[in-house]
Design a protein around this motif. Sequence first.
Motif, PDB file in Angstrom:
ATOM      1  N   ASN A 139       0.848  -1.183   0.000  1.00 53.25           N
ATOM      2  CA  ASN A 139       0.000   0.000   0.000  1.00 53.25           C
ATOM      3  C   ASN A 139       0.890   1.243   0.000  1.00 53.25           C
ATOM      4  OD1 ASN A 139      -1.758   2.105   0.465  1.00 53.25           O
ATOM      5  ND2 ASN A 139      -2.926   1.049   2.049  1.00 53.25           N
ATOM      6  N   MET A 140       1.098   1.827  -1.183  1.00 52.28           N
ATOM      7  CA  MET A 140       2.012   2.955  -1.304  1.00 52.28           C
ATOM      8  C   MET A 140       1.377   4.268  -0.875  1.00 52.28           C
ATOM      9  SD  MET A 140       4.502   1.158  -2.041  1.00 52.28           S
ATOM     10  CE  MET A 140       5.713   2.485  -2.083  1.00 52.28           C
ATOM     11  N   ASP A 141       0.100   4.232  -0.490  1.00 52.87           N
ATOM     12  CA  ASP A 141      -0.500   5.402   0.139  1.00 52.87           C
ATOM     13  C   ASP A 141      -0.044   5.526   1.594  1.00 52.87           C
ATOM     14  OD1 ASP A 141      -1.989   6.240  -2.107  1.00 52.87           O
ATOM     15  OD2 ASP A 141      -3.562   4.783  -1.652  1.00 52.87           O
ATOM     16  N   GLN A 230      -9.092  -8.334  -0.205  1.00 50.64           N
ATOM     17  CA  GLN A 230     -10.020  -7.233   0.047  1.00 50.64           C
ATOM     18  C   GLN A 230      -9.325  -5.897   0.318  1.00 50.64           C
ATOM     19  OE1 GLN A 230     -13.711  -7.762  -0.019  1.00 50.64           O
ATOM     20  NE2 GLN A 230     -12.491  -9.101  -1.315  1.00 50.64           N
ATOM     21  N   PHE A 231      -7.982  -5.901   0.511  1.00 50.59           N
ATOM     22  CA  PHE A 231      -7.222  -4.664   0.679  1.00 50.59           C
ATOM     23  C   PHE A 231      -7.794  -3.819   1.822  1.00 50.59           C
ATOM     24  CE2 PHE A 231      -6.886  -6.072  -3.714  1.00 50.59           C
ATOM     25  CZ  PHE A 231      -5.513  -6.081  -3.906  1.00 50.59           C
ATOM     26  N   SER A 232      -7.883  -4.427   2.987  1.00 50.52           N
ATOM     27  CA  SER A 232      -8.434  -3.714   4.141  1.00 50.52           C
ATOM     28  C   SER A 232      -7.449  -2.651   4.627  1.00 50.52           C
ATOM     29  CB  SER A 232      -8.753  -4.696   5.270  1.00 50.52           C
ATOM     30  OG  SER A 232      -7.559  -5.297   5.755  1.00 50.52           O
ATOM     31  N   LEU A 236      -0.989  -3.706   5.121  1.00 49.22           N
ATOM     32  CA  LEU A 236      -0.031  -2.931   4.338  1.00 49.22           C
ATOM     33  C   LEU A 236       0.562  -3.756   3.200  1.00 49.22           C
ATOM     34  CD1 LEU A 236       1.893  -1.084   7.199  1.00 49.22           C
ATOM     35  CD2 LEU A 236      -0.048  -0.253   5.833  1.00 49.22           C
ATOM     36  N   LEU A 237       0.626  -5.069   3.385  1.00 49.00           N
ATOM     37  CA  LEU A 237       1.180  -5.983   2.386  1.00 49.00           C
ATOM     38  C   LEU A 237       0.131  -7.040   2.067  1.00 49.00           C
ATOM     39  CD1 LEU A 237       4.762  -6.527   3.881  1.00 49.00           C
ATOM     40  CD2 LEU A 237       4.082  -4.893   2.111  1.00 49.00           C
ATOM     41  N   VAL A 238      -0.282  -7.117   0.806  1.00 50.01           N
ATOM     42  CA  VAL A 238      -1.370  -8.005   0.406  1.00 50.01           C
ATOM     43  C   VAL A 238      -0.917  -8.890  -0.745  1.00 50.01           C
ATOM     44  CG1 VAL A 238      -3.708  -8.129  -0.539  1.00 50.01           C
ATOM     45  CG2 VAL A 238      -3.147  -6.384   1.152  1.00 50.01           C
ATOM     46  N   ALA A 239      -1.076 -10.203  -0.580  1.00 52.13           N
ATOM     47  CA  ALA A 239      -0.784 -11.129  -1.672  1.00 52.13           C
ATOM     48  C   ALA A 239      -1.902 -11.049  -2.700  1.00 52.13           C
ATOM     49  CB  ALA A 239      -0.656 -12.551  -1.138  1.00 52.13           C
ATOM     50  N   SER A 240      -1.523 -11.002  -3.974  1.00 48.96           N
ATOM     51  CA  SER A 240      -2.516 -10.899  -5.049  1.00 48.96           C
ATOM     52  C   SER A 240      -1.933 -11.520  -6.308  1.00 48.96           C
ATOM     53  CB  SER A 240      -2.877  -9.431  -5.303  1.00 48.96           C
ATOM     54  OG  SER A 240      -3.629  -9.284  -6.497  1.00 48.96           O
ATOM     55  N   TYR A 241      -2.833 -11.988  -7.186  1.00 42.59           N
ATOM     56  CA  TYR A 241      -2.411 -12.477  -8.489  1.00 42.59           C
ATOM     57  C   TYR A 241      -2.213 -11.331  -9.475  1.00 42.59           C
ATOM     58  CZ  TYR A 241      -3.940 -16.970  -6.670  1.00 42.59           C
ATOM     59  OH  TYR A 241      -4.098 -18.097  -5.897  1.00 42.59           O
ATOM     60  N   GLY A 242      -2.684 -10.164  -9.175  1.00 42.19           N
ATOM     61  CA  GLY A 242      -2.492  -9.011 -10.050  1.00 42.19           C
ATOM     62  C   GLY A 242      -3.754  -8.368 -10.560  1.00 42.19           C
ATOM     63  N   ARG A 249      -6.708   0.599  -8.336  1.00 45.98           N
ATOM     64  CA  ARG A 249      -6.263   1.778  -9.087  1.00 45.98           C
ATOM     65  C   ARG A 249      -7.441   2.593  -9.591  1.00 45.98           C
ATOM     66  NH1 ARG A 249      -1.294  -1.379 -12.142  1.00 45.98           N
ATOM     67  NH2 ARG A 249       0.199  -1.164 -10.417  1.00 45.98           N
ATOM     68  N   SER A 250      -8.521   1.910  -9.949  1.00 51.86           N
ATOM     69  CA  SER A 250      -9.703   2.642 -10.419  1.00 51.86           C
ATOM     70  C   SER A 250     -10.325   3.466  -9.300  1.00 51.86           C
ATOM     71  CB  SER A 250     -10.745   1.659 -10.979  1.00 51.86           C
ATOM     72  OG  SER A 250     -11.355   0.897  -9.938  1.00 51.86           O
ATOM     73  N   LEU A 251     -10.036   3.081  -8.052  1.00 49.95           N
ATOM     74  CA  LEU A 251     -10.538   3.817  -6.893  1.00 49.95           C
ATOM     75  C   LEU A 251      -9.559   4.891  -6.430  1.00 49.95           C
ATOM     76  CD1 LEU A 251     -11.976   0.793  -4.848  1.00 49.95           C
ATOM     77  CD2 LEU A 251     -13.272   2.468  -6.190  1.00 49.95           C
ATOM     78  N   GLY A 252      -8.462   5.060  -7.177  1.00 44.76           N
ATOM     79  CA  GLY A 252      -7.486   6.082  -6.828  1.00 44.76           C
ATOM     80  C   GLY A 252      -6.484   5.650  -5.779  1.00 44.76           C
ATOM     81  N   ARG A 253      -6.402   4.339  -5.507  1.00 46.78           N
ATOM     82  CA  ARG A 253      -5.458   3.836  -4.519  1.00 46.78           C
ATOM     83  C   ARG A 253      -4.183   3.363  -5.212  1.00 46.78           C
ATOM     84  NH1 ARG A 253     -10.339   0.391  -1.767  1.00 46.78           N
ATOM     85  NH2 ARG A 253     -11.504   2.178  -0.949  1.00 46.78           N
ATOM     86  N   HIS A 254      -3.100   3.368  -4.486  1.00 45.25           N
ATOM     87  CA  HIS A 254      -1.800   3.084  -5.077  1.00 45.25           C
ATOM     88  C   HIS A 254      -1.168   1.861  -4.418  1.00 45.25           C
ATOM     89  CE1 HIS A 254      -2.586   7.409  -5.687  1.00 45.25           C
ATOM     90  NE2 HIS A 254      -2.074   7.179  -6.889  1.00 45.25           N
ATOM     91  N   TRP A 255      -1.143   0.776  -5.164  1.00 43.16           N
ATOM     92  CA  TRP A 255      -0.509  -0.455  -4.714  1.00 43.16           C
ATOM     93  C   TRP A 255       0.590  -0.814  -5.704  1.00 43.16           C
ATOM     94  CZ3 TRP A 255      -1.754  -3.366  -0.309  1.00 43.16           C
ATOM     95  CH2 TRP A 255      -2.855  -2.900   0.407  1.00 43.16           C
TER      96      TRP A 255
END
Length: 378
Positions: A139-141, A230-232, A236-242, A249-255
Amino acid sequence: MVIVVWAWLCLAGAVQAGEVLRIFTWQGYVTADDLTQVNRLLQERNLDVRAEIIQPFAVGPEQMFEVMRWHQADLSFFTLNYIQMQEGRGARLLQEIDARRIPNFARVRPELAALPMGKAGDKLLYVPFGGGAYGIWANMDKLKPEALPRRLNELLDERWRGKISLTSGQVQPNVALAYMAVGEPPFLLDSLVQSNSRQQAKRQLLNSPAKRFLDALYQQVSTFWTVAPQFSEQDLLVASYGPEIARQRSLGRHWALVPFEEGNTVWLDTMNIAREVSGAKLEAAYIFIDYMLSDAVQRGVVERLSMVAVTKTVKNPLLDGNPDFFRPDRFWPPYAKLSDNLMKAMSDQAMRSRRREGAPVARHVPVPTPSPSALRAP
């Protein structure tokens, strides 16, 4: 009465006129605009075929095998390692790809064009569509680049306790991550099984460095997700397939994908043609595949799905930062059944150890609507 029968036959013929190219894909991969463009191309070629997306969407290997086995789809999007999984039963459902019928095949990155696990002997059974990694996203925010962990073993630092989200639905990548963290090949368990060192593989569950790392890592976790992260706020660190990153990103968040020195395990989703498809429908399948390799679609793979495009003509930020992203030894293999059982057992042990050690109470998050990688079994 003759007139009525004749009219009924004409009506039945009109209803049955034409064929349907049934496309079996992961949710979000083929858009409504893609279908419109493909069907326009089919009309221009005077093909009496209409492309349609079938439902349900792809959710994992067992479901995909069954759909293809019962001839319910003509074109599939198998993840590469599904093809040879369980002694190649997926491969037996597919026909050989004739790359000469796909003009855009020349755009495919050469390292992805003829991977052995996507072949049956010399026969190519897939065309690449898009890929990605099972990686840790930050979570780069809330974090600065210099604060990110550089090596996987740093995930065990106290500062990440209760700040990590991992999958509990598909545990194989977690096990692979543990092996990389201790300096071993990510798929060591499967390699031992495949080389008939089964007892040695089973001993890995007793007291191996990878087992100890996985035990400790699970104690750091605050959220286990079963279908999609779910990126709660606390993670701060979330495993994801991509693909899930696109929504953020569509919500304006920076991961951002954490660039661990050990790298990540990677996957590739592919396009395949069912063995029985022929004639006009086969021609339509090749037109569809060629369209999905166009620059417009492949840019969408990067920008809309947050995945890695498979063509040389599209800019790939993840590849620009890591030219070895698609290392051959990092592709999910077609696991043997015993390998799969051992990885699940290692994960189950880590979950029990977590409870014994009094780790933070973890939330398990199911998601009812599948995402593009929902229930993806590595």
